[in-house]
Design a protein around this motif. Structure first.
Motif, PDB file in Angstrom:
ATOM      1  N   LYS A  75      21.817  37.730  51.975  1.00 22.85           N
ATOM      2  CA  LYS A  75      22.127  36.947  51.176  1.00 22.85           C
ATOM      3  C   LYS A  75      22.486  35.861  51.558  1.00 22.85           C
ATOM      4  O   LYS A  75      23.131  34.622  50.791  1.00 22.85           O
ATOM      5  CB  LYS A  75      23.439  38.136  51.342  1.00 22.85           C
ATOM      6  CG  LYS A  75      24.559  37.553  49.969  1.00 22.85           C
ATOM      7  CD  LYS A  75      23.527  37.741  48.681  1.00 22.85           C
ATOM      8  CE  LYS A  75      24.756  36.870  47.484  1.00 22.85           C
ATOM      9  NZ  LYS A  75      24.121  37.178  46.462  1.00 22.85           N
ATOM     10  N   TRP A 131      19.779  33.243  51.509  1.00 27.58           N
ATOM     11  CA  TRP A 131      19.172  32.730  50.314  1.00 27.58           C
ATOM     12  C   TRP A 131      20.436  31.717  49.648  1.00 27.58           C
ATOM     13  O   TRP A 131      20.163  31.153  48.679  1.00 27.58           O
ATOM     14  CB  TRP A 131      19.509  34.242  49.539  1.00 27.58           C
ATOM     15  CG  TRP A 131      19.117  34.217  47.619  1.00 27.58           C
ATOM     16  CD1 TRP A 131      17.859  34.133  47.484  1.00 27.58           C
ATOM     17  CD2 TRP A 131      20.678  34.076  46.720  1.00 27.58           C
ATOM     18  NE1 TRP A 131      17.843  33.776  46.159  1.00 27.58           N
ATOM     19  CE2 TRP A 131      19.405  34.606  45.653  1.00 27.58           C
ATOM     20  CE3 TRP A 131      21.420  34.307  46.811  1.00 27.58           C
ATOM     21  CZ2 TRP A 131      19.770  34.213  44.357  1.00 27.58           C
ATOM     22  CZ3 TRP A 131      21.768  34.350  45.905  1.00 27.58           C
ATOM     23  CH2 TRP A 131      21.395  34.047  44.244  1.00 27.58           C
ATOM     24  N   THR A 154      19.217  28.524  48.043  1.00 25.21           N
ATOM     25  CA  THR A 154      19.263  28.246  46.429  1.00 25.21           C
ATOM     26  C   THR A 154      20.508  27.237  46.314  1.00 25.21           C
ATOM     27  O   THR A 154      20.999  27.014  44.913  1.00 25.21           O
ATOM     28  CB  THR A 154      19.287  29.195  45.909  1.00 25.21           C
ATOM     29  OG1 THR A 154      20.856  29.952  46.251  1.00 25.21           O
ATOM     30  CG2 THR A 154      18.134  30.024  45.884  1.00 25.21           C
TER      31      THR A 154
END
Length: 161
Positions: A84, A87, A91
């Motif tokens: 997580k 990620w 992003t």
């Protein structure tokens, strides 16, 4: 590899990760830890404690499996936390907003936004092109076969005792 040796190796990896994060990243470089970094450190601390218990006590086979099972659950939590975090870093846009998937729930979006504000800003340090969440993910992946081997180890039965 014996149960005690595998616990010693796991303890060394977890303790090394914690010492590196606290002494070098936080004190020497002055990097502040975000909530996901703090959660990852807490998972490494819990893993280190379970590895230390297994190394020092070398308990009976049923307790060895219980400790290995708890380590496996912590490793899964650590893997998901590091994924997580990676990620969010991948992003994040320059204004620290994270692209959330369109089918995400509104509560998940608010949690992701709150975490991304503090987790996406400290991505300037890396080692061999890997950021801190990637390094944590790599350590969790290294620990996974060690714990899996502990969990799947066959116990020796003594028929004469």
């Amino acid at each position: 590899m014996s149960y005690r040796l595998s616990n010693f190796i796991g303890l060394g990896i977890c303790a090394g990760a914690l010492v590196f994060a606290l002494l070098y990243l936080q004190r020497e470089l002055g990097l502040e830890s975000c909530p996901l970094c703090t959660l990852t450190r807490f998972i490494f601390l819990c893993l280190a404690l379970l590895f230390a218990i297994g190394w020092i006590l070398n308990p009976r086979p049923w307790l060895q499996r219980l400790l290995s099972g708890l380590n496996l659950l912590l490793l899964i939590a650590g893997l998901s936390t590091s994924l997580k975090h990676a990620w969010i870093n991948a992003t994040a846009t320059p204004d620290c907003t994270v692209a959330t998937p369109p089918d995400a729930l509104s509560a998940l979006q608010s949690i992701t936004q709150a975490l991304s504000d503090s987790c996406a800003s400290g991505t300037d340090w890396n080692l061999f092109g890997l950021q801190v969440p990637h390094l944590s993910l790599l350590l969790f992946v290294v620990l996974l076969p060690l714990v899996w081997r502990q969990l799947r180890k066959k116990t020796r039965r003594s028929y004469f005792n």
